[in-house]
Design an enzyme around this catalytic site. Sequence first.
Site, short mmCIF file in Angstrom:
data_model
loop_
_atom_site.label_atom_id
_atom_site.label_comp_id
_atom_site.label_asym_id
_atom_site.label_seq_id
_atom_site.Cartn_x
_atom_site.Cartn_y
_atom_site.Cartn_z
N LYS A 1 2.91 -50.18 -25.08
CA LYS A 1 1.47 -50.51 -25.09
C LYS A 1 1.13 -51.40 -23.89
O LYS A 1 0.12 -51.16 -23.21
CB LYS A 1 1.09 -51.20 -26.41
N GLN B 1 1.34 -56.12 -34.22
CA GLN B 1 2.28 -55.01 -34.46
C GLN B 1 2.82 -55.08 -35.88
O GLN B 1 3.32 -56.11 -36.32
CB GLN B 1 3.43 -55.09 -33.44
N ASP C 1 -7.32 -51.81 -33.49
CA ASP C 1 -6.56 -50.90 -34.36
C ASP C 1 -7.45 -50.34 -35.48
O ASP C 1 -7.06 -49.38 -36.15
CB ASP C 1 -5.37 -51.65 -34.99
#
Length: 284
Positions: A53, A97, A120
């Site tokens: 990422k 994460q 997200d």
Amino acid sequence: MTAKILDGNALAQKLRADFKTRATVLTAQGMRPGLAVILVGDDPASQVYVRNKVNACLQAGIHSEKIGYPPDVDQRTVLDKIAELNADPRIHGILVQLPLPRHFDSDAVLEAISPTKDVDGFHAENVGALMQGNPRFIPCTPYGVMKFFADAGIELKGKEAVVLGRSNIVGKPMAMLLMQASATVTVCHSQTRDLAFHTRRADILVAALGKAKFVTAEMVKPGAVVIDVGINRLPDGKLCGDVDFGPVSEIAAAITPVPGGVGPMTITMLLANTLEAAEREAGR
Ligand code: NDP
């Protein structure tokens, strides 16, 4: 029939083509897009995902910060950091994460992220907005899957879509997006009776279980579009999806491979969401 391969690397490249320009325009306006990625612990797979990422941001001209913590860090420290990032004008997207260590309340951590920086799309406010059909951020993996359908001209209206898995990250938002695209959606999970009965009816089959090669050719309707979200590591170290790719690709109309299918699209949509967050902030 041999399936058309839906190439995630090629589609990601196509979609990312204008990302750098968008980042440059924002940077010239003093609004360089920025993503902060929080990683707790030393899980090797999570480390790889975070590295990918951060590298993808770099290539797209997006500022990125990786904030790492040891596995025994207390939740308060992470919440304080999120509060700091929420107020940081250089940061437009914040990602934690997953999975977090057991002593964390993951929901509390995700809810601490400002909904305007929740790239997200996991914050309850953004989940609600998606449910109402007016999303601010669409969760990256199902968002990427929808791009496959759009790019390949795959019609969803009136189709039987079956989603295997009901997680908040993949299964549920995937089902919602397919329903909003006017497919008739069935969601299967570990308690579903006669799973193959459902999968064999699917014109569109999305597998997101986390079980290597679980979907066999006998479970797939000839001519179906098969999207394999799963990422599983085999004993020999190779990656494979939730679909038994070889035999299923003999009967499906289209299929995503693993690796090189949904994975690159997930990162691409994270970049897209971060750019959109910065563009919104810049009032464009
Ligand atoms: P979860 O473990 O959170 O969810 C798995 C789902 O599959 C659950 O709903 C579970 O049902 C269901 N399930 C498990 N076993 C069976 C079974 N035998 N029959 C029917 N349903 C079953 O996983 P995620 O949704 O987070 O991820 C799924 C897969 O996708 C994983 O391999 C993950 O690595 C991968 N992934 C890939 C991404 C990418 O970018 N390509 C991004 C995110 C995830 P129940 O709810 O009843 O337990």
